[in-house]
Design an enzyme around this catalytic site. Structure first.
Site: not given
Ligand SMILES: [Fe+2]
Lengths: 132, 281
Positions: B59, B12, B193, B240
């Protein structure tokens, strides 16, 4: 007994755990006020005056004023909070990542296009020893 | 009866939303990312779910450091796209299915998963980007959405195993709901990431591909991956991916992989995407 942290040997990484969260609480609570336009405007109008409204440490306030992104992380900031300060300055996640990892924007973008920072040599702190 | 027919795993990355909102998806940087979603958009049009159960994380947008629920279920009638510092995304308001959401809350809590119930919640890119990826840019979202927000920001996130078993409980809840509904479940976030500090930009395609393989063929093994492996191998924000296990737990163990897409980079992130269908009964 101390809380076990099996992630402590990962190089170049702050894991945002409860210890960091406690340390950075007021810094992060300041950052999240910049999520909304009213906060961004008030901060831009008088940065240090705005910061005085939060019980942050002097070092945290200085790191914000200096836009010292890594120092903010050291002092308990989390990237999803500090990125709100980034957004307030018009700085994207990618531009922040370049600054935090000590690259120019061009170098960082080129690294990502070439497949990103490789995992080899970047798993353990021991692999970074001797690296400047 | 309501039934879960398929699961979608998808990154996302906020920059994917920005690329769509600013109309630059044809640029050479973005084209390969969006080419991989063409089939997904056809698939969802054909599959046409009534409800999307969308597992994502906030977030530090709707939840500040003041309050960090591990699992928060969106039970509101609608969810406004949030301002994350750049102004709210120009996407439709997200509409919930309140009755089904309440039914899931009751069923899952009595099944011993202690959810937090959200009757008001703004939603950030974690929820809106997957909708944009799958539905492009409609006037209104063509489905109702039940958001499940998972804490992956402050360590520790719930374990993969817990997420997998919650997926099973969600399935039991949905399948005991007395309305004929086609439900598709999304697990979002990842893939590898790291957004912060000196190791920012870390990407591990080999690990990501193994994770995608396990999603299809060995979900139980995938659900046992320890947190330190995500942090080390997939980067600090790669954790995540635990959210994908909720999606996978809600499907049959034996599924058909109908689509997969993997691309590096989108901004700081490896984009991963998979569509898994339960076999028709
Ligand atoms: Fe995220």
């Amino acid at each position: 007994m101390a809380t076990k942290k099996d992630y402590d040997d990962i190089p170049g990484t702050y894991v945002f755990d409860a210890d960091m969260s406690r340390k950075g609480y007021h810094l992060n609570m300041f950052c999240i006020t910049l999520r909304l336009a009213t906060g961004r405007e008030a901060f831009k109008a008088d940065e240090s005056g705005y910061l005085d409204g939060f019980p942050m440490t002097p070092a945290q306030k200085q790191a914000v004023l200096d836009r010292d992104w890594n120092e903010m992380l050291r002092l308990g900031g989390n990237i999803y909070y500090t990125s709100k300060l980034g957004a307030c300055d018009g700085i994207t996640f990618q531009a922040l990542a370049a600054m935090m990892s000590g690259s120019t924007q061009e170098e960082y973008r080129a690294m990502m296009l070439a497949g990103g920072r490789p995992i080899e040599g970047n798993r353990y702190k021991s692999e970074w020893e001797g690296k400047e | 009866m309501a039934r879960i027919t398929a699961g979608v795993g998808v990154s996302h990355v906020p920059a994917i939303g920005v690329a769509m909102d600013t109309g630059i998806t044809d640029q050479p940087y973005w084209k390969p990312v969006f080419d991989g979603f063409k089939k997904s958009r056809e698939w969802i049009k054909e599959n046409n779910p009534d409800v999307v159960f969308l597992v994502y994380n906030d977030h530090c947008t709707a939840f500040s450091a003041e309050m960090i629920p591990t699992f928060a279920l969106g039970c509101a009638a609608e969810f406004q796209p949030a301002d994350e510092g750049w102004g709210p995304r120009p996407v439709p308001v997200v509409k919930g299915h309140q009755k089904l959401a309440s039914h899931i809350a009751q069923s899952v809590i009595l099944d011993e998963f202690d959810l937090t119930i959200m009757n008001k919640m703004e939603v950030d890119h974690g929820l809106t980007v997957p909708l944009s990826v799958m539905y492009d840019q409609p006037e209104e979202w063509p489905c109702l959405v039940i958001p499940l927000c998972v804490n992956v920001v402050q360590y520790p996130a719930p374990t993969g195993n817990r997420c997998y078993n919650l997926g099973k409980a969600i399935r039991r809840a949905i399948e005991s709901y007395d309305e004929d509904l086609n439900v598709v479940i999304f697990g979002t976030g990842g893939m590898s990431h790291q957004l912060q500090f000196e190791r920012a930009g870390l990407i591990n395609p080999k690990w990501d591909k193994e994770f995608l393989d396990m999603m299809t063929s060995d979900p139980v093994k995938a659900s046992q991956i320890p947190h330190v492996e995500y942090l080390r191998e997939a980067g600090s924000e790669g954790i995540e991916l635990v959210m994908w296990h909720v999606m996978r737990g809600a499907l049959d163990e034996d599924v058909v992989e109908v689509h997969r897409h993997y691309h590096v980079p989108a901004s700081n992130t490896a984009v991963g995407h998979i569509i898994l269908e339960n076999r028709p009964k």
